[in-house]
Design an enzyme around this catalytic site. Structure first.
Site, PDB file in Angstrom:
ATOM      1  N   ALA A  79      17.967  -1.534   6.323  1.00  0.00           N
ATOM      2  CA  ALA A  79      19.214  -2.316   6.297  1.00  0.00           C
ATOM      3  C   ALA A  79      20.329  -1.468   5.704  1.00  0.00           C
ATOM      4  O   ALA A  79      20.060  -0.533   4.946  1.00  0.00           O
ATOM      5  CB  ALA A  79      19.044  -3.572   5.446  1.00  0.00           C
ATOM      6  N   TYR A 145      27.292  -8.553   3.409  1.00  0.00           N
ATOM      7  CA  TYR A 145      25.959  -8.009   3.126  1.00  0.00           C
ATOM      8  C   TYR A 145      25.000  -9.147   2.770  1.00  0.00           C
ATOM      9  O   TYR A 145      23.933  -9.315   3.366  1.00  0.00           O
ATOM     10  CB  TYR A 145      26.038  -6.979   1.982  1.00  0.00           C
ATOM     11  CG  TYR A 145      24.693  -6.641   1.400  1.00  0.00           C
ATOM     12  CD1 TYR A 145      23.756  -5.943   2.156  1.00  0.00           C
ATOM     13  CD2 TYR A 145      24.336  -7.032   0.103  1.00  0.00           C
ATOM     14  CE1 TYR A 145      22.496  -5.653   1.639  1.00  0.00           C
ATOM     15  CE2 TYR A 145      23.096  -6.739  -0.425  1.00  0.00           C
ATOM     16  CZ  TYR A 145      22.180  -6.048   0.344  1.00  0.00           C
ATOM     17  OH  TYR A 145      20.936  -5.770  -0.163  1.00  0.00           O
ATOM     18  N   ASN A 174      18.917  -6.084  -9.643  1.00  0.00           N
ATOM     19  CA  ASN A 174      19.384  -4.680  -9.552  1.00  0.00           C
ATOM     20  C   ASN A 174      18.219  -3.711  -9.723  1.00  0.00           C
ATOM     21  O   ASN A 174      17.568  -3.713 -10.763  1.00  0.00           O
ATOM     22  CB  ASN A 174      20.448  -4.419 -10.608  1.00  0.00           C
ATOM     23  CG  ASN A 174      21.755  -5.102 -10.270  1.00  0.00           C
ATOM     24  OD1 ASN A 174      21.758  -6.300  -9.978  1.00  0.00           O
ATOM     25  ND2 ASN A 174      22.829  -4.357 -10.265  1.00  0.00           N
ATOM     26  N   ARG A 225      23.755  -7.508 -15.742  1.00  0.00           N
ATOM     27  CA  ARG A 225      22.862  -7.513 -14.574  1.00  0.00           C
ATOM     28  C   ARG A 225      21.417  -7.439 -15.055  1.00  0.00           C
ATOM     29  O   ARG A 225      21.140  -7.105 -16.214  1.00  0.00           O
ATOM     30  CB  ARG A 225      23.125  -6.284 -13.678  1.00  0.00           C
ATOM     31  CG  ARG A 225      24.492  -6.256 -13.018  1.00  0.00           C
ATOM     32  CD  ARG A 225      24.576  -7.260 -11.891  1.00  0.00           C
ATOM     33  NE  ARG A 225      25.884  -7.248 -11.240  1.00  0.00           N
ATOM     34  CZ  ARG A 225      26.954  -7.901 -11.694  1.00  0.00           C
ATOM     35  NH1 ARG A 225      26.889  -8.635 -12.796  1.00  0.00           N
ATOM     36  NH2 ARG A 225      28.095  -7.846 -11.026  1.00  0.00           N
TER      37      ARG A 225
HETATM   38  N1  UFG Z   1      29.454  -0.330 -12.353  1.00  0.00           N
HETATM   39  C1  UFG Z   1      30.347   0.401 -13.117  1.00  0.00           C
HETATM   40  N2  UFG Z   1      30.605   1.697 -12.748  1.00  0.00           N
HETATM   41  C2  UFG Z   1      30.005   2.290 -11.674  1.00  0.00           C
HETATM   42  C3  UFG Z   1      29.078   1.541 -10.908  1.00  0.00           C
HETATM   43  C4  UFG Z   1      28.826   0.225 -11.282  1.00  0.00           C
HETATM   44  O1  UFG Z   1      30.900  -0.106 -14.075  1.00  0.00           O
HETATM   45  O2  UFG Z   1      30.279   3.483 -11.394  1.00  0.00           O
HETATM   46  C5  UFG Z   1      29.149  -1.707 -12.747  1.00  0.00           C
HETATM   47  C6  UFG Z   1      29.492  -2.714 -11.655  1.00  0.00           C
HETATM   48  O3  UFG Z   1      30.830  -3.112 -11.767  1.00  0.00           O
HETATM   49  C7  UFG Z   1      28.485  -3.832 -11.953  1.00  0.00           C
HETATM   50  C8  UFG Z   1      27.270  -3.105 -12.534  1.00  0.00           C
HETATM   51  O4  UFG Z   1      27.744  -1.826 -12.924  1.00  0.00           O
HETATM   52  O5  UFG Z   1      29.005  -4.659 -12.931  1.00  0.00           O
HETATM   53  C9  UFG Z   1      26.163  -2.916 -11.519  1.00  0.00           C
HETATM   54  O6  UFG Z   1      26.708  -2.337 -10.332  1.00  0.00           O
HETATM   55  P1  UFG Z   1      25.817  -1.718  -9.168  1.00  0.00           P
HETATM   56  O7  UFG Z   1      26.790  -1.186  -8.125  1.00  0.00           O
HETATM   57  O8  UFG Z   1      24.823  -0.775  -9.723  1.00  0.00           O
HETATM   58  O9  UFG Z   1      25.024  -2.950  -8.611  1.00  0.00           O
HETATM   59  P2  UFG Z   1      25.581  -4.337  -8.045  1.00  0.00           P
HETATM   60  O10 UFG Z   1      25.261  -5.348  -9.093  1.00  0.00           O
HETATM   61  O11 UFG Z   1      26.954  -4.305  -7.576  1.00  0.00           O
HETATM   62  O12 UFG Z   1      24.744  -4.437  -6.701  1.00  0.00           O
HETATM   63  C10 UFG Z   1      23.386  -4.703  -6.686  1.00  0.00           C
HETATM   64  C11 UFG Z   1      22.728  -4.100  -5.449  1.00  0.00           C
HETATM   65  C12 UFG Z   1      23.262  -4.743  -4.220  1.00  0.00           C
HETATM   66  C13 UFG Z   1      23.126  -6.235  -4.329  1.00  0.00           C
HETATM   67  C14 UFG Z   1      23.835  -6.701  -5.569  1.00  0.00           C
HETATM   68  C15 UFG Z   1      23.724  -8.188  -5.759  1.00  0.00           C
HETATM   69  O13 UFG Z   1      22.987  -2.742  -5.406  1.00  0.00           O
HETATM   70  O14 UFG Z   1      22.532  -4.274  -3.107  1.00  0.00           O
HETATM   71  O15 UFG Z   1      23.232  -6.076  -6.690  1.00  0.00           O
HETATM   72  O16 UFG Z   1      24.659  -8.583  -6.706  1.00  0.00           O
HETATM   73  F1  UFG Z   1      23.695  -6.838  -3.285  1.00  0.00           F
END
Ligand code: UFG
Length: 330
Positions: A79, A145, A174, A225
């Site tokens: 995916a 997504y 996560n 998270r």
């Molecule tokens: N973050 C930062 N700096 C960065 C990257 C992330 O501060 O450089 C923060 C984001 O704002 C968020 C947290 O770290 O608060 C986690 O971010 P990630 O991008 O690591 O993960 P996400 O929670 O956005 O995404 C994950 C999965 C997705 C899924 C999502 C569901 O990667 O596939 O959870 O909420 F869809």
């Protein structure tokens, strides 16, 4: 044999190792768009793993694989998974993730393969109405997504009703970390995830890690998270297949640690693991980030017998070892 779609990718490849260790023969189906042939080659040194390059969007590619091998169950990872990209290019997500899975389900029905474990996501819940989030939480995704994965969950339920195709949907929170023997790990050409981004700021000169907002309604102002270790998560797929073999029943499970960690906390754990100060700055919030997401995984504990074993420290350490290895290989 077990068919693992997306087995050349991050979570898929760790799951392949888990199934090798459980004694299974594996077919990896991957188009190598985001997965890596090097990962496949590493996996092939560990067990009986055959590789078929193909695309979910081409039903003929699937047909060839199902005609060639005796498939007993499918673990479906293939995916696109970038939330931001799904907002700007929704068709890419619906066409590949949802429509591609429809091809897969049809081919399974045609070949009488009736068991699938699906890589779903907590993104199907959308903005949480309460935390921890359990499986009964309403599903209102806030990006294409999450919606593309929710469609798949619904299609799977309909395919159970119509054809008796049994599915286990695992809604991951996560995912973090790498193989503890450092053979494979997270390898995205476009990296958006928190832990690899922090660790890249350690290894690559001139990179400063950016915290996306510290004004959220959380104790330290940064987002919370639930970071589940990729090896722990891989094990859940094996338990899901065991469950399908035993119970022959469709179901859905959250896979998370039930612990919420803030971006600031993760950053501090990274500094502890690498034992140095990491350059950091706070920038604007990233669009679409909910303040707090963490799982209630009681159902996976009691029904599947799945429990996370690794800590956030373990995940960061294995991720760091992997990033160092990739850095040295450059
Ligand atoms: N973050 C930062 N700096 C960065 C990257 C992330 O501060 O450089 C923060 C984001 O704002 C968020 C947290 O770290 O608060 C986690 O971010 P990630 O991008 O690591 O993960 P996400 O929670 O956005 O995404 C994950 C999965 C997705 C899924 C999502 C569901 O990667 O596939 O959870 O909420 F869809």
């Amino acid at each position: 044999m077990i068919l693992i779609t997306g087995g050349a990718g991050y979570i898929g490849s760790h799951t392949v190792i888990n199934f090798i260790n459980a004694g299974y023969d594996i077919v990896i189906f991957d188009n190598l768009e985001t997965g890596h042939i090097e990962t496949v080659k590493t996996l092939q040194t560990l067990g009986n793993v055959v590789f078929e390059q193909g695309n979910l969007r081409n039903a003929e590619d699937l047909e060839k694989v199902f005609s060639k091998y005796e498939i007993e169950a499918v673990i479906h990872f293939a995916a696109y998974s970038l939330v931001g990209e799904s907002v700007s290019s929704p068709a890419k997500y619906y066409r590949n993730n949802s429509f591609g899975t429809l091809n897969l389900l049809d081919t399974m029905v045609k070949h009488n393969v009736k068991k699938i474990v699906f890589s779903s996501t907590c993104a199907t819940y959308g903005e949480p109405e309460y935390t921890p989030i359990d499986e009964k939480h309403a599903q209102n995704p806030i990006n294409p997504y999450g919606m593309s994965k929710l469609f798949i969950e619904k299609m799977m339920n309909d395919y159970d009703n119509a054809y008796g195709l049994k599915s286990i949907k695992l809604r991951y929170f996560n995912v973090a970390g790498a193989d503890s023997e450092c053979r494979i790990g997270e390898w995205h050409d476009v990296e958006t995830h928190l832990i690899p981004n922090i660790l890249k700021s350690v290894l690559y000169k001139g990179q400063t890690f950016k915290i996306f907002g510290n004004d959220y309604p959380t104790p330290d102002g940064t987002c919370i998270r639930d970071y589940v270790n990729v090896e722990d998560l891989a094990k859940a797929h094996w338990l899901a297949v065991e469950y399908l073999n035993k119970e022959n029943k469709s179901d859905v499970f959250n896979i998370g640690t039930e612990t919420g960690d803030s971006v600031q906390k993760v950053f501090e754990v990274c500094e502890k693991v690498v034992n140095k100060k990491i350059p950091v700055e706070v920038v604007e919030r990233r669009a679409g980030d909910p303040a707090i997401l963490y799982a209630n995984s009681t159902k996976a504990n009691s029904v599947l017998g799945w429990y996370p074993e690794k800590t956030l420290y373990d995940s960061v350490l294995s991720a760091y070892n992997w990033e160092c290895k990739r850095f040295e290989d450059k």
